[in-house]
Structures are given as structure tokens and as C-alpha cells.
Write a protein that holds these residues in place. Sequence first.
Motif, PDB file in Angstrom:
ATOM      1  N   GLY A  57       0.807  -1.209   0.000  1.00 59.92           N
ATOM      2  CA  GLY A  57       0.000   0.000   0.000  1.00 59.92           C
ATOM      3  C   GLY A  57       0.842   1.261   0.000  1.00 59.92           C
ATOM      4  N   ALA A  58       2.003   1.186  -0.640  1.00 51.54           N
ATOM      5  CA  ALA A  58       2.882   2.357  -0.711  1.00 51.54           C
ATOM      6  C   ALA A  58       2.131   3.520  -1.354  1.00 51.54           C
ATOM      7  N   ILE A  59       2.456   4.675  -0.903  1.00 46.79           N
ATOM      8  CA  ILE A  59       1.798   5.878  -1.409  1.00 46.79           C
ATOM      9  C   ILE A  59       2.262   6.131  -2.837  1.00 46.79           C
ATOM     10  N   VAL A  60       1.323   6.267  -3.724  1.00 44.23           N
ATOM     11  CA  VAL A  60       1.631   6.463  -5.134  1.00 44.23           C
ATOM     12  C   VAL A  60       2.492   7.713  -5.330  1.00 44.23           C
ATOM     13  N   LEU A  61       2.241   8.760  -4.577  1.00 39.03           N
ATOM     14  CA  LEU A  61       3.042   9.980  -4.685  1.00 39.03           C
ATOM     15  C   LEU A  61       4.505   9.690  -4.349  1.00 39.03           C
ATOM     16  N   ALA A  62       4.753   8.831  -3.363  1.00 37.77           N
ATOM     17  CA  ALA A  62       6.129   8.472  -2.997  1.00 37.77           C
ATOM     18  C   ALA A  62       6.814   7.757  -4.158  1.00 37.77           C
ATOM     19  N   ILE A  63       6.107   6.869  -4.825  1.00 35.52           N
ATOM     20  CA  ILE A  63       6.663   6.155  -5.978  1.00 35.52           C
ATOM     21  C   ILE A  63       6.927   7.140  -7.116  1.00 35.52           C
ATOM     22  N   LEU A  64       6.021   8.072  -7.323  1.00 37.04           N
ATOM     23  CA  LEU A  64       6.209   9.085  -8.363  1.00 37.04           C
ATOM     24  C   LEU A  64       7.440   9.939  -8.076  1.00 37.04           C
ATOM     25  N   ILE A  65       7.617  10.358  -6.840  1.00 36.73           N
ATOM     26  CA  ILE A  65       8.800  11.139  -6.452  1.00 36.73           C
ATOM     27  C   ILE A  65      10.059  10.311  -6.670  1.00 36.73           C
ATOM     28  N   PHE A  66      10.019   9.029  -6.268  1.00 40.27           N
ATOM     29  CA  PHE A  66      11.165   8.136  -6.472  1.00 40.27           C
ATOM     30  C   PHE A  66      11.515   8.057  -7.958  1.00 40.27           C
ATOM     31  N   GLU A  67      10.520   7.884  -8.819  1.00 42.85           N
ATOM     32  CA  GLU A  67      10.770   7.760 -10.261  1.00 42.85           C
ATOM     33  C   GLU A  67      11.367   9.039 -10.847  1.00 42.85           C
ATOM     34  N   VAL A  68      10.878  10.176 -10.415  1.00 44.12           N
ATOM     35  CA  VAL A  68      11.431  11.449 -10.894  1.00 44.12           C
ATOM     36  C   VAL A  68      12.895  11.564 -10.466  1.00 44.12           C
ATOM     37  N   LEU A  69      13.183  11.241  -9.208  1.00 46.41           N
ATOM     38  CA  LEU A  69      14.566  11.283  -8.719  1.00 46.41           C
ATOM     39  C   LEU A  69      15.437  10.258  -9.437  1.00 46.41           C
ATOM     40  N   LEU A  70      14.926   9.065  -9.625  1.00 44.90           N
ATOM     41  CA  LEU A  70      15.665   8.002 -10.310  1.00 44.90           C
ATOM     42  C   LEU A  70      16.068   8.428 -11.718  1.00 44.90           C
ATOM     43  N   ASN A  71      15.112   8.933 -12.474  1.00 46.26           N
ATOM     44  CA  ASN A  71      15.404   9.329 -13.848  1.00 46.26           C
ATOM     45  C   ASN A  71      16.291  10.564 -13.913  1.00 46.26           C
ATOM     46  N   THR A  72      16.096  11.486 -12.996  1.00 45.96           N
ATOM     47  CA  THR A  72      16.945  12.672 -12.950  1.00 45.96           C
ATOM     48  C   THR A  72      18.388  12.283 -12.646  1.00 45.96           C
TER      49      THR A  72
END
Length: 161
Positions: A57-72
Motif C-alpha cells: 500500500g505504498a503511497i503512489v506519490l512516494a513512488i512518483l517522487i522516487f521515479e522522478v529522482l531516479l530518472n533525474t
Amino acid sequence: MFDLLATSSFSSCSSNRQRHKVHHADPSLDTSTGLRFHPLEIALCLAMKIAPVILLGAIVLAILIFEVLLNTTSIFDHSNIKLPVKVDRLLRIFIVTQAMHRIHHSQVVSETDSNFEFNLSIWDRLFGSYLADAKYGDDGIKLGLKEYASPQNNTNLKVLC
């Protein structure tokens, strides 16, 4: 921590290492290298990232932030800019720099088997995979894979798979 688990679990399977050659075949390191991955590798990584959302049940916003940081950070790590040595060494205490990650793209196996991380440099240090300098220095690193040295065999997805 999640990026470390995803990276280590993905790279431990030989078929995944074969697919990851698409990324390492690039004979020059630039921002496009940070985006160059086999489609199946992308799909498998996406599935591994969706699992915590569904199971925990991870927060979708947390995953989105992770993906933005990962790609950056992936684009930053693979860019062909060179930071001043003093700045690079200072930043390496905390984050992965271009020079640090460039060693991982070397044709020298002992160098390829180092500096796996793309975000926080602490993981390579903790797991003993940190390498401060390439054998022949930053300017002496031969990038890419020997078996895919020519443009004819390092740009065709069918050849790389």
C-alpha cells in the motif's frame, strides 16, 4: 534503499544481465545512455516497482517522487559533463557523480563490477563495490562493450539481445 534492492535483484539473473547490455553497449556516455534500456528490462523493473504499491500500500506519490529522482539522477550520472575534481570528490561523499559512475561503464571487468549505484554513493561504499579511480584515469576509460564496438552492432536491438 529500494533502488539498491531493485538493482541488485535485477542484476543477479543472467538473462537480465544480457538485456542490460543494451545500456552498456553505448560506446560513449551521455544523457541518452541513462535512458537506453531493453524494453523487457524496463517492464521487469516496472513490475518490481509496482509490487510495493500493491503489496504494501505504498503511497503512489512516494513512488512518483522516487521515479522522478531516479530518472533525474540517471540522466545526471550518464551525462558527458566533467565536474572539477574537487567538486566531484566532495559530491561523491553523498551522491554518485558522472566520473564515479563512468568507471562502471568501463570495458575493464573489475571496473564494470564497481560503482553500480546511480543515486546515493553510500551503497557502493557499504557493499565494497566503490572504486575511486579507473586504472587508466578518467580520460583513459574505454567505454562500451568490446563485442559491440562498432555502430553496426551497438544500435540494433536485435543484435544486442
